[in-house]
Design an enzyme around this catalytic site. Structure first.
Site, PDB file in Angstrom:
ATOM      1  N   GLU A   1     -28.897 -48.082  10.022  1.00 59.45           N
ATOM      2  CA  GLU A   1     -27.726 -48.589  10.749  1.00 59.45           C
ATOM      3  C   GLU A   1     -28.146 -49.644  11.773  1.00 59.45           C
ATOM      4  O   GLU A   1     -27.507 -50.679  11.915  1.00 59.45           O
ATOM      5  CB  GLU A   1     -27.004 -47.426  11.452  1.00 59.45           C
ATOM      6  CG  GLU A   1     -25.754 -47.882  12.194  1.00 59.45           C
ATOM      7  CD  GLU A   1     -24.863 -46.715  12.610  1.00 59.45           C
ATOM      8  OE1 GLU A   1     -25.303 -45.561  12.604  1.00 59.45           O
ATOM      9  OE2 GLU A   1     -23.693 -47.006  12.956  1.00 59.45           O
TER      10      GLU A   1
ATOM     11  N   SER B   1     -15.885 -44.372  11.376  1.00 54.75           N
ATOM     12  CA  SER B   1     -15.354 -45.659  10.909  1.00 54.75           C
ATOM     13  C   SER B   1     -14.915 -45.542   9.453  1.00 54.75           C
ATOM     14  O   SER B   1     -15.669 -45.051   8.607  1.00 54.75           O
ATOM     15  CB  SER B   1     -16.422 -46.751  11.008  1.00 54.75           C
ATOM     16  OG  SER B   1     -16.904 -46.845  12.322  1.00 54.75           O
TER      17      SER B   1
ATOM     18  N   GLN C   1     -19.514 -42.101   7.596  1.00 55.49           N
ATOM     19  CA  GLN C   1     -20.658 -41.421   8.234  1.00 55.49           C
ATOM     20  C   GLN C   1     -20.106 -40.379   9.208  1.00 55.49           C
ATOM     21  O   GLN C   1     -19.615 -40.725  10.282  1.00 55.49           O
ATOM     22  CB  GLN C   1     -21.467 -42.483   8.986  1.00 55.49           C
ATOM     23  CG  GLN C   1     -22.686 -42.013   9.698  1.00 55.49           C
ATOM     24  CD  GLN C   1     -23.221 -43.109  10.628  1.00 55.49           C
ATOM     25  OE1 GLN C   1     -22.491 -44.039  10.985  1.00 55.49           O
ATOM     26  NE2 GLN C   1     -24.464 -43.002  11.019  1.00 55.49           N
TER      27      GLN C   1
ATOM     28  N   SER D   1     -21.169 -38.262  14.512  1.00 57.15           N
ATOM     29  CA  SER D   1     -20.813 -38.026  15.922  1.00 57.15           C
ATOM     30  C   SER D   1     -19.734 -36.962  16.072  1.00 57.15           C
ATOM     31  O   SER D   1     -18.849 -36.834  15.223  1.00 57.15           O
ATOM     32  CB  SER D   1     -20.288 -39.310  16.561  1.00 57.15           C
ATOM     33  OG  SER D   1     -21.218 -40.338  16.432  1.00 57.15           O
TER      34      SER D   1
HETATM   35  C1  LIG Z   1     -17.298 -49.093  16.973  1.00 57.48           C
HETATM   36  C2  LIG Z   1     -17.888 -47.745  16.777  1.00 57.48           C
HETATM   37  C3  LIG Z   1     -18.019 -47.219  15.506  1.00 57.48           C
HETATM   38  C4  LIG Z   1     -18.579 -45.971  15.333  1.00 57.48           C
HETATM   39  N1  LIG Z   1     -18.670 -45.471  14.070  1.00 57.48           N
HETATM   40  C5  LIG Z   1     -19.185 -44.242  13.887  1.00 57.48           C
HETATM   41  C6  LIG Z   1     -19.222 -43.669  12.575  1.00 57.48           C
HETATM   42  O1  LIG Z   1     -18.774 -44.256  11.589  1.00 57.48           O
HETATM   43  N2  LIG Z   1     -19.736 -42.425  12.430  1.00 57.48           N
HETATM   44  C7  LIG Z   1     -20.232 -41.727  13.487  1.00 57.48           C
HETATM   45  O2  LIG Z   1     -20.723 -40.619  13.273  1.00 57.48           O
HETATM   46  N3  LIG Z   1     -20.191 -42.220  14.749  1.00 57.48           N
HETATM   47  C8  LIG Z   1     -19.676 -43.464  14.974  1.00 57.48           C
HETATM   48  N4  LIG Z   1     -19.608 -43.980  16.250  1.00 57.48           N
HETATM   49  C9  LIG Z   1     -20.053 -43.162  17.379  1.00 57.48           C
HETATM   50  C10 LIG Z   1     -21.314 -43.655  18.062  1.00 57.48           C
HETATM   51  O3  LIG Z   1     -22.445 -43.341  17.279  1.00 57.48           O
HETATM   52  C11 LIG Z   1     -21.353 -42.993  19.449  1.00 57.48           C
HETATM   53  O4  LIG Z   1     -20.279 -43.514  20.193  1.00 57.48           O
HETATM   54  C12 LIG Z   1     -22.638 -43.258  20.172  1.00 57.48           C
HETATM   55  O5  LIG Z   1     -23.729 -42.624  19.559  1.00 57.48           O
HETATM   56  C13 LIG Z   1     -22.567 -42.801  21.647  1.00 57.48           C
HETATM   57  O6  LIG Z   1     -22.148 -41.476  21.748  1.00 57.48           O
HETATM   58  P1  LIG Z   1     -20.954 -41.073  22.727  1.00 57.48           P
HETATM   59  O7  LIG Z   1     -19.821 -42.011  22.481  1.00 57.48           O
HETATM   60  O8  LIG Z   1     -20.708 -39.616  22.575  1.00 57.48           O
HETATM   61  O9  LIG Z   1     -21.489 -41.404  24.196  1.00 57.48           O
HETATM   62  P2  LIG Z   1     -22.416 -40.445  25.087  1.00 57.48           P
HETATM   63  O10 LIG Z   1     -23.559 -39.958  24.288  1.00 57.48           O
HETATM   64  O11 LIG Z   1     -21.559 -39.430  25.760  1.00 57.48           O
HETATM   65  O12 LIG Z   1     -22.976 -41.468  26.169  1.00 57.48           O
HETATM   66  C14 LIG Z   1     -22.259 -41.805  27.367  1.00 57.48           C
HETATM   67  C15 LIG Z   1     -23.123 -42.765  28.190  1.00 57.48           C
HETATM   68  O13 LIG Z   1     -24.323 -42.096  28.615  1.00 57.48           O
HETATM   69  C16 LIG Z   1     -25.483 -42.817  28.220  1.00 57.48           C
HETATM   70  N5  LIG Z   1     -26.562 -41.893  27.851  1.00 57.48           N
HETATM   71  C17 LIG Z   1     -26.432 -40.761  27.101  1.00 57.48           C
HETATM   72  N6  LIG Z   1     -27.645 -40.173  26.944  1.00 57.48           N
HETATM   73  C18 LIG Z   1     -28.558 -40.972  27.556  1.00 57.48           C
HETATM   74  C19 LIG Z   1     -29.958 -40.919  27.720  1.00 57.48           C
HETATM   75  N7  LIG Z   1     -30.696 -39.918  27.197  1.00 57.48           N
HETATM   76  N8  LIG Z   1     -30.566 -41.916  28.409  1.00 57.48           N
HETATM   77  C20 LIG Z   1     -29.848 -42.951  28.943  1.00 57.48           C
HETATM   78  N9  LIG Z   1     -28.502 -43.051  28.833  1.00 57.48           N
HETATM   79  C21 LIG Z   1     -27.859 -42.080  28.138  1.00 57.48           C
HETATM   80  C22 LIG Z   1     -25.021 -43.615  27.007  1.00 57.48           C
HETATM   81  O14 LIG Z   1     -25.828 -44.768  26.814  1.00 57.48           O
HETATM   82  C23 LIG Z   1     -23.593 -43.986  27.389  1.00 57.48           C
HETATM   83  O15 LIG Z   1     -23.573 -45.111  28.223  1.00 57.48           O
HETATM   84  C24 LIG Z   1     -19.036 -45.223  16.452  1.00 57.48           C
HETATM   85  C25 LIG Z   1     -18.881 -45.744  17.740  1.00 57.48           C
HETATM   86  C26 LIG Z   1     -18.309 -46.990  17.919  1.00 57.48           C
HETATM   87  C27 LIG Z   1     -18.142 -47.509  19.315  1.00 57.48           C
END
Ligand SMILES: Cc1cc2nc3c(=O)[nH]c(=O)nc-3n(C[C@H](O)[C@H](O)[C@H](O)COP(=O)(O)OP(=O)(O)OC[C@H]3O[C@@H](n4cnc5c(N)ncnc54)[C@H](O)[C@@H]3O)c2cc1C
Length: 413
Positions: free
Chosen positions: A259, A176, A141, A144
């Site tokens: 998902e 992933s 996928q 991100s």
């Molecule tokens: C184990 C794992 C597997 C993954 N696998 C995939 C994959 O296969 N493909 C893929 O595309 N992605 C994948 N991801 C990515 C995942 O979808 C993102 O990590 C997730 O959507 C959060 O985005 P970010 O890490 O950029 O955090 P950010 O968006 O930068 O968030 C940082 C913090 O701010 C908070 N925050 C942000 N916006 C808001 C809001 N509007 N209101 C309240 N709080 C907020 C968040 O909750 C978080 O605590 C994976 C992540 C993990 C941990």
């Protein structure tokens, strides 16, 4: 299509499972290895491939026996059964020793296959969705990006059309299983001159295309199950576009709802469960301690509540329908339970969880404890699930939105 009687169908399922798998061993009799308790695998590439092959053999058998994509309509390549049938299959399957799964299997079968089935052309369904459902092809996928996680619609990977091809440039992260995937379901910006959600298109990208570079990321729990993916001038034929140009946000939302359902339903046994914590407490002779008993009771109640909510959400969603925002409830409960399970094990063991003394089932829990927080982020963070529940389930006022202008007018673009 007439639905098979649930009780008769249960008998058929049970018989098929019994001829295909061994019965599940009780938690008390299992030696708790890190591989069983870990939330994310810490394996060599060769070991990961062996694990994938074992699971793929089961997925193929399940597909060919007619038990894959149970609630997907038959015209989309599914079985057209009800959510009650799906819940029943999961219940029966849990009694057997199902080969361990990985994120990539779940992403392929339960996310990408489903979205390609719903949004793909009949040819795409026949060639790709079917192959994903059978795990003949694996798909990751590619959503991100470094600047687009929670705010996924802010993604900057671009695709521009050149004749019958699209040329893709950008970077994805946290992908992933990308290192083992043949395809990736990618979101790219195809029109920066409309609001950010409207200018996104979905594509299936062959991961061996020239210009795709995959770099594994080492996680604190030990393994490297996700990756950075760089795309430089990657050429994809228009025949691999999924949905209409500009329909990518709809594809993304459907995929993310699948998902949340997949993460929340717990069909893939991730790491330790209540039974494992109970077995640990017994092996440490701690079940007489009133505080331990309280902790165990709390975990048990939360596990039962999660299972009941999964069942309720599954039954509420119409057969073949896309999961609704209620899936956020089960996702939130599942990630919370996973974290609490690791914390309960850590409390039982104290400092022993950090030192590998060779004692079975103790140090192995460390991989659970360090991996569990990942599920509070994957598939949308806890905070984002709460926003979804607040806005779309409870109908509370939405967050202020200041970005309803063309993407190109947002600062930094
Ligand atoms: C184990 C794992 C597997 C993954 N696998 C995939 C994959 O296969 N493909 C893929 O595309 N992605 C994948 N991801 C990515 C995942 O979808 C993102 O990590 C997730 O959507 C959060 O985005 P970010 O890490 O950029 O955090 P950010 O968006 O930068 O968030 C940082 C913090 O701010 C908070 N925050 C942000 N916006 C808001 C809001 N509007 N209101 C309240 N709080 C907020 C968040 O909750 C978080 O605590 C994976 C992540 C993990 C941990």
């Amino acid at each position: 299509m007439p639905q098979p009687n649930v009780n008769e169908w249960r008998g058929e399922v049970r018989q098929w499972l019994a001829t295909t798998l061994e019965p599940r061993r009780a938690a008390e009799t299992t030696a708790h290895t890190a591989a069983e308790l870990a939330v994310f695998h810490n394996l060599t590439d060769e070991e990961e491939r062996r694990l994938l092959d074992r699971r793929r053999a089961y997925e193929r058998a399940r597909h060919d026996a007619g038990y894959q994509a149970l609630t997907l309509p038959t015209e989309n390549g599914g079985q057209g059964l009800t959510a009650a049938h799906a819940a029943l299959f999961a219940q029966e399957e849990a009694e057997f020793d199902v080969p361990p799964s990985t994120e990539l299997i779940s992403v392929t079968v339960r996310l990408v296959a489903m979205s390609v089935s719903l949004f793909g052309t009949p040819e795409q369904r026949e060639t790709y969705a079917r192959a994903f459902l059978r795990t003949d092809l694996l798909a990751c996928q590619l959503f991100s990006e470094p600047g687009a996680g929670s705010d996924l619609a802010a993604l900057r990977t671009r695709a521009r059309r050149e004749g019958e091809e699209w040329v893709i440039d950008g970077q994805k992260v946290w992908t992933s299983g990308a290192q083992f995937a043949e395809y990736g379901l990618l979101l790219a910006r195809t029109d920066p001159n409309v609001v950010k959600q409207a200018g996104i298109t979905a594509f299936l990208v062959p991961m061996d295309s020239p210009g795709v570079e995959i770099r594994p990321i080492r996680q604190m729990s030990g393994g490297a199950s996700f990756n950075e993916v760089f795309l430089s001038g990657v050429r994809v034929p228009d025949g691999l576009r999924i949905g209409r140009p500009g329909q990518g946000w709809e594809v993304a939302n459907a995929t993310l709802a699948f998902e949340r359902t997949a993460s929340g339903s717990g069909n893939r046994r991730k790491g330790g469960t209540f039974d494992d914590v109970l077995a640990l407490a017994r092996s440490l002779n701690r079940t007489g301690d009133p505080l331990v008993r309280q902790r165990l009771a709390d975990l048990y109640v939360r596990s039962a509540l999660r299972a009941a909510t999964v069942d309720r959400v599954a039954r509420a969603s119409a057969a073949g329908g896309r999961p609704g925002p209620e899936a956020s409830l089960t996702k939130l409960m599942a990630s919370d339970l996973l974290t609490r399970t690791g914390q309960a094990a850590a409390e039982l063991m104290g400092a022993r969880i950090t030192a590998d003394t060779g004692e079975p089932g103790t140090f192995a829990w460390t991989e659970h404890l360090l991996g569990a927080p990942g599920y509070r982020l994957a598939g949308g963070t806890d905070q984002i699930q709460r926003n979804l529940i607040g806005e779309r389930v409870l109908k509370l006022p939405g967050e202020p939105r200041v970005d309803k202008v063309p993407f190109s007018e947002l600062s930094g673009n």
